[in-house]
Write a protein that holds these residues in place. Structure first.
Motif, PDB file in Angstrom:
ATOM      1  N   LEU A  16      42.244  21.492  25.105  1.00 58.94           N
ATOM      2  CA  LEU A  16      41.944  20.912  23.795  1.00 58.94           C
ATOM      3  C   LEU A  16      43.117  20.038  23.373  1.00 58.94           C
ATOM      4  CD1 LEU A  16      39.862  21.115  21.413  1.00 58.94           C
ATOM      5  CD2 LEU A  16      41.209  23.038  20.566  1.00 58.94           C
ATOM      6  N   LEU A  17      42.834  18.841  22.905  1.00 61.82           N
ATOM      7  CA  LEU A  17      43.899  17.930  22.462  1.00 61.82           C
ATOM      8  C   LEU A  17      44.090  18.081  20.962  1.00 61.82           C
ATOM      9  CD1 LEU A  17      45.669  15.663  23.875  1.00 61.82           C
ATOM     10  CD2 LEU A  17      44.193  14.052  22.670  1.00 61.82           C
ATOM     11  N   VAL A  32      40.206  17.683  19.813  1.00 59.74           N
ATOM     12  CA  VAL A  32      39.264  16.977  20.681  1.00 59.74           C
ATOM     13  C   VAL A  32      39.198  17.671  22.038  1.00 59.74           C
ATOM     14  CG1 VAL A  32      38.645  14.765  21.702  1.00 59.74           C
ATOM     15  CG2 VAL A  32      39.868  14.818  19.515  1.00 59.74           C
ATOM     16  N   PRO A  33      38.009  18.121  22.470  1.00 58.80           N
ATOM     17  CA  PRO A  33      37.898  18.733  23.804  1.00 58.80           C
ATOM     18  C   PRO A  33      38.152  17.693  24.881  1.00 58.80           C
ATOM     19  CG  PRO A  33      35.720  18.333  22.892  1.00 58.80           C
ATOM     20  CD  PRO A  33      36.698  17.993  21.805  1.00 58.80           C
ATOM     21  N   MET A  34      38.865  18.097  25.916  1.00 54.91           N
ATOM     22  CA  MET A  34      39.231  17.151  26.964  1.00 54.91           C
ATOM     23  C   MET A  34      38.780  17.664  28.325  1.00 54.91           C
ATOM     24  SD  MET A  34      40.586  14.831  25.101  1.00 54.91           S
ATOM     25  CE  MET A  34      40.909  13.750  26.483  1.00 54.91           C
ATOM     26  N   GLY A  35      38.004  16.858  29.031  1.00 56.73           N
ATOM     27  CA  GLY A  35      37.619  17.188  30.398  1.00 56.73           C
ATOM     28  C   GLY A  35      36.359  18.015  30.500  1.00 56.73           C
ATOM     29  N   GLU A  36      36.164  18.950  29.589  1.00 53.81           N
ATOM     30  CA  GLU A  36      34.993  19.820  29.592  1.00 53.81           C
ATOM     31  C   GLU A  36      34.817  20.396  28.196  1.00 53.81           C
ATOM     32  OE1 GLU A  36      35.598  23.434  31.915  1.00 53.81           O
ATOM     33  OE2 GLU A  36      37.746  23.009  31.934  1.00 53.81           O
ATOM     34  N   PRO A  37      33.635  20.914  27.887  1.00 51.71           N
ATOM     35  CA  PRO A  37      33.432  21.495  26.555  1.00 51.71           C
ATOM     36  C   PRO A  37      34.317  22.716  26.325  1.00 51.71           C
ATOM     37  CG  PRO A  37      31.335  21.108  27.665  1.00 51.71           C
ATOM     38  CD  PRO A  37      32.406  20.921  28.690  1.00 51.71           C
ATOM     39  N   CYS A  38      34.725  22.913  25.099  1.00 55.25           N
ATOM     40  CA  CYS A  38      35.379  24.152  24.687  1.00 55.25           C
ATOM     41  C   CYS A  38      34.286  25.046  24.104  1.00 55.25           C
ATOM     42  CB  CYS A  38      36.453  23.878  23.639  1.00 55.25           C
ATOM     43  SG  CYS A  38      37.817  22.851  24.208  1.00 55.25           S
ATOM     44  N   GLU A  39      34.036  26.167  24.735  1.00 55.71           N
ATOM     45  CA  GLU A  39      32.933  27.018  24.307  1.00 55.71           C
ATOM     46  C   GLU A  39      33.259  27.829  23.067  1.00 55.71           C
ATOM     47  OE1 GLU A  39      30.018  26.806  25.548  1.00 55.71           O
ATOM     48  OE2 GLU A  39      30.521  25.546  27.278  1.00 55.71           O
TER      49      GLU A  39
END
Length: 283
Positions: A274-275, A223-230
């Motif tokens: 990323l979580l 799960v992306p956390m805080g901002e998108p993972c590109e």
């Protein structure tokens, strides 16, 4: 003809560039193995096995019953125990009042939840109690600040920090617990554990997560956390990601599972926080 291949990756806050020169075709299998060795190794379920692994325990303010057997097991494997505010009531009610071997090394918090009689009990037992009244941070965040100081002072020999009671209850507090992980960069991983859920924050970089354990459940997620993972790349999952973008409203990897029952590790490369979350069986 020489072929020059540059692989750039990040470990912590330092960038390294490795140049690999070969004659003819590169053996990408060997290259993948080499990169795997450079990834940070995480073994989240190793502490549940009957081995010599040592941990640090942090107990948050959640009902102890769902994790009581787990706490008893981890207690004997821990080098340091920290109880946070109202979590101390649970520790007292279920363990400490009847068995003084269950005394924490430190109790911290703003003490808006811990009962006065419980505080007096532990004071009389000589437990260190530290008030952390700053309302700009959660009790959990302030507890980890204290723990960081204690780890440096006492030179603790532990493989990980286990945070118990991190899930269940109010949703905003669950998000606050995850947010706390962003504030710290310990030399050992911090695992949130509760009620058969385990999570760890992966900051930008490459990771190899060992999932070989008799306690492993089938499900896992990213799960992306805080901002998108590109760009997220994985191996070892049934639904792998190939440099894909993870973002709320587009794609997040939930209800994923492992490639097979024989899968021993999952490899992850991410360019943003990323979580990683996974299930473990009832202890």
């Amino acid at each position: 003809m020489n072929k020059r291949h540059c692989i750039k990756y990040r470990t912590g806050e330092t960038y390294f560039t490795h140049v690999i020169e070969t004659l003819g075709r590169v053996s990408w299998t060997l290259l993948s193995d080499w990169l795997g060795k450079m990834a940070q190794l995480l073994e989240p379920l190793r502490i549940l096995e009957s081995n010599n692994s040592k941990c640090i325990i942090v107990m948050l303010n959640r009902p102890l019953n769902p994790d009581l057997k787990l706490i008893k097991f981890l207690w004997n494997k821990s080098v340091y125990k920290l109880s946070v505010d109202g979590g101390t009531n649970e520790l007292y009610d279920h363990l400490s009042k009847n068995d003084e071997s269950y005394l924490p090394d430190l109790i911290s918090g703003d003490f808006d939840s811990m009962r006065p009689g419980v505080k007096e009990f532990f004071e009389n037992k000589g437990v260190e109690i530290v008030s952390t009244p700053d309302q700009n941070y959660t009790d959990f965040t302030k507890a980890l600040q204290l723990l960081a100081e204690k780890m440096k002072l006492l030179k603790m020999n532990a493989s990980c920090v286990i945070v118990l009671g991190a899930f269940g209850g109010r949703l905003d507090q669950i998000f606050a617990n995850i947010d706390t992980l962003f504030h710290f960069d310990f030399s050992i991983p911090i695992y949130l554990m509760s009620e058969n859920n385990l999570a760890v924050l992966l900051k930008e970089g490459s990771y190899k997560i060992s999932v070989k354990s008799s306690f492993r459940e089938d499900w896992c997620g990213l799960v992306p956390m805080g901002e998108p993972c590109e760009s997220v790349f994985t191996t070892g999952l049934k639904w792998n990601l190939n440099k894909q973008r993870l973002k709320f409203g587009e794609l997040i990897s939930t209800s994923n599972t492992y490639e097979s029952d024989q899968t021993e590790s999952v490899e992850i490369e991410t360019d943003k926080p990323l979580l990683w979350t996974m299930g473990y069986s009832q202890f």
